[in-house]
Design a protein around this motif. Sequence first.
Motif, mmCIF file in Angstrom:
data_model
loop_
_atom_site.group_PDB
_atom_site.id
_atom_site.type_symbol
_atom_site.label_atom_id
_atom_site.label_comp_id
_atom_site.label_asym_id
_atom_site.label_seq_id
_atom_site.Cartn_x
_atom_site.Cartn_y
_atom_site.Cartn_z
ATOM 1 N N VAL A 173 52.103 25.829 20.219
ATOM 2 C CA VAL A 173 52.517 27.088 20.858
ATOM 3 C C VAL A 173 51.327 27.834 21.451
ATOM 4 O O VAL A 173 51.457 28.565 22.420
ATOM 5 N N SER A 233 64.519 12.755 24.603
ATOM 6 C CA SER A 233 65.397 13.818 24.115
ATOM 7 C C SER A 233 64.763 15.191 24.243
ATOM 8 O O SER A 233 63.541 15.340 24.240
ATOM 9 N N LEU A 234 65.639 16.187 24.349
ATOM 10 C CA LEU A 234 65.217 17.566 24.598
ATOM 11 C C LEU A 234 65.587 18.476 23.434
ATOM 12 O O LEU A 234 66.610 18.279 22.783
ATOM 13 N N TYR A 235 64.786 19.519 23.267
ATOM 14 C CA TYR A 235 65.156 20.639 22.408
ATOM 15 C C TYR A 235 65.615 21.796 23.301
ATOM 16 O O TYR A 235 64.947 22.097 24.297
ATOM 17 N N TYR A 236 66.688 22.452 22.957
ATOM 18 C CA TYR A 236 66.978 23.747 23.568
ATOM 19 C C TYR A 236 66.018 24.742 22.922
ATOM 20 O O TYR A 236 65.943 24.821 21.701
ATOM 21 N N ILE A 237 65.281 25.491 23.740
ATOM 22 C CA ILE A 237 64.287 26.413 23.166
ATOM 23 C C ILE A 237 64.739 27.865 23.284
ATOM 24 O O ILE A 237 63.993 28.770 22.917
ATOM 25 N N TRP A 244 69.249 23.662 31.302
ATOM 26 C CA TRP A 244 70.087 22.475 31.155
ATOM 27 C C TRP A 244 71.533 22.817 31.500
ATOM 28 O O TRP A 244 72.124 23.667 30.853
ATOM 29 N N PHE A 286 67.412 16.965 18.008
ATOM 30 C CA PHE A 286 67.417 17.197 19.445
ATOM 31 C C PHE A 286 68.778 17.730 19.891
ATOM 32 O O PHE A 286 69.774 17.601 19.174
ATOM 33 N N ASP A 287 68.795 18.306 21.094
ATOM 34 C CA ASP A 287 70.022 18.921 21.597
ATOM 35 C C ASP A 287 70.610 18.216 22.818
ATOM 36 O O ASP A 287 71.776 18.415 23.130
ATOM 37 N N ALA A 288 69.809 17.443 23.530
ATOM 38 C CA ALA A 288 70.292 16.779 24.748
ATOM 39 C C ALA A 288 69.380 15.582 25.029
ATOM 40 O O ALA A 288 68.293 15.483 24.454
ATOM 41 N N SER A 289 69.824 14.695 25.908
ATOM 42 C CA SER A 289 69.062 13.474 26.147
ATOM 43 C C SER A 289 68.916 13.171 27.634
ATOM 44 O O SER A 289 69.734 13.576 28.452
ATOM 45 N N LEU A 290 67.844 12.450 27.924
ATOM 46 C CA LEU A 290 67.464 12.157 29.307
ATOM 47 C C LEU A 290 67.508 10.667 29.597
ATOM 48 O O LEU A 290 67.240 9.847 28.723
ATOM 49 N N ARG A 302 60.998 30.735 17.048
ATOM 50 C CA ARG A 302 60.052 29.666 16.700
ATOM 51 C C ARG A 302 58.945 29.516 17.746
ATOM 52 O O ARG A 302 57.802 29.187 17.423
ATOM 53 N N TRP A 303 59.295 29.743 19.023
ATOM 54 C CA TRP A 303 58.366 29.489 20.126
ATOM 55 C C TRP A 303 57.705 30.752 20.674
ATOM 56 O O TRP A 303 56.985 30.689 21.676
ATOM 57 N N ARG A 305 54.415 17.919 21.124
ATOM 58 C CA ARG A 305 55.444 18.886 21.497
ATOM 59 C C ARG A 305 55.446 20.132 20.618
ATOM 60 O O ARG A 305 56.291 20.997 20.795
ATOM 61 N N LEU A 315 64.198 33.564 24.080
ATOM 62 C CA LEU A 315 63.494 32.397 23.551
ATOM 63 C C LEU A 315 63.718 32.332 22.042
ATOM 64 O O LEU A 315 63.705 33.367 21.355
ATOM 65 N N ILE A 350 65.165 25.145 28.670
ATOM 66 C CA ILE A 350 64.330 24.046 28.190
ATOM 67 C C ILE A 350 62.840 24.210 28.484
ATOM 68 O O ILE A 350 62.021 23.593 27.816
ATOM 69 N N ASP A 351 62.461 25.074 29.424
ATOM 70 C CA ASP A 351 61.022 25.293 29.629
ATOM 71 C C ASP A 351 60.784 26.553 30.450
ATOM 72 O O ASP A 351 61.651 26.976 31.222
ATOM 73 N N ASN A 374 59.324 20.587 25.500
ATOM 74 C CA ASN A 374 59.947 19.555 26.330
ATOM 75 C C ASN A 374 58.937 19.180 27.412
ATOM 76 O O ASN A 374 58.758 19.929 28.377
ATOM 77 N N LEU A 405 63.134 26.191 33.632
ATOM 78 C CA LEU A 405 63.929 24.958 33.609
ATOM 79 C C LEU A 405 65.053 25.143 32.611
ATOM 80 O O LEU A 405 64.822 25.610 31.491
#
Lengths: 166, 166
Positions: free
Chosen positions: B87, A24-28, A78, B21-25, A59-60, B84, A56, A141-142, B110, A76
Amino acid sequence: MGEDPFGVRKGEVTVELPQAFDASLYYIGRIRTPWTRREDCPKNAREAQALCTIELDPRWAEGLKGVESCTHIVVLYWMDRSRRDLVLQVPRHYGEQRGTFALRSPARPNPIAMSVARLIKVEAARLSVIGLDCLDNTPLIDIKPYFASTDAISEAVVGWHQPRKD
Amino acid sequence: MGEDPFGVRKGEVTVELPQAFDASLYYIGRIRTPWTRREDCPKNAREAQALCTIELDPRWAEGLKGVESCTHIVVLYWMDRSRRDLVLQVPRHYGEQRGTFALRSPARPNPIAMSVARLIKVEAARLSVIGLDCLDNTPLIDIKPYFASTDAISEAVVGWHQPRKD
């Protein structure tokens, strides 16, 4: 032309998707661009000369330390509106059937786009860049530094894309 | 040296991860390499000259149509053992604190790695490539054609990585 841009065209082939996801991914963050309709986006990154903004998530923000020293970054993102089950596609502007992994189409099992962008400015958690061609508000995402030593292969060829001799 | 390779070093900073999470792989295959321990992997893709094999899940095999015409491909893979929440990181071989997005470290929100690989051969759902530096059995998430016109920026500079003049 009234055609469903997310539909399946003649010559295209889908597969059954796996039953479950694996990671699973986080939108950053989000990418802000001038394009709000798919048909307005540049056809490819080479034609994408507009200034875009990467926002961004705060948080990041500390993760950007050192990024300002890069002339180019790998972005990268989505493509959240794409279908994921196409294995053979017929891109409209080529008109020939090709495999998903031979194309940069947003429709792919994991709709992650990779673009190399020129970095113009970093201010807190905002980056101004040139070279993106995505819709406004696309999830980020990155971000990675672009190293010419490993990432730049100027002699690389995509055979099916070579200009025809006739 | 007995240090936990997935731990937090002095000078490194973590953040609280988002709640959801926001999306999946989907994992779409596996990468077979000669390296089974992290300390045996090449330090970067430039030093990675071993022949590796990408084993695509047969479900997606038709998606390779046309890939054989590419001299180079972009490979995205999932570094499933990375933390993950970092920072700011202090890579051992540099010893200076930098932001996650200024590094190609596997530790990132990610943990997607991007490598450019030279394509040697395609046989059914197996690709032989040179240029990967990951652990054996790493999950594959995407393959894309590498276009020199947009992906090769030979003049790109990562300022913090430039050789010092002294």
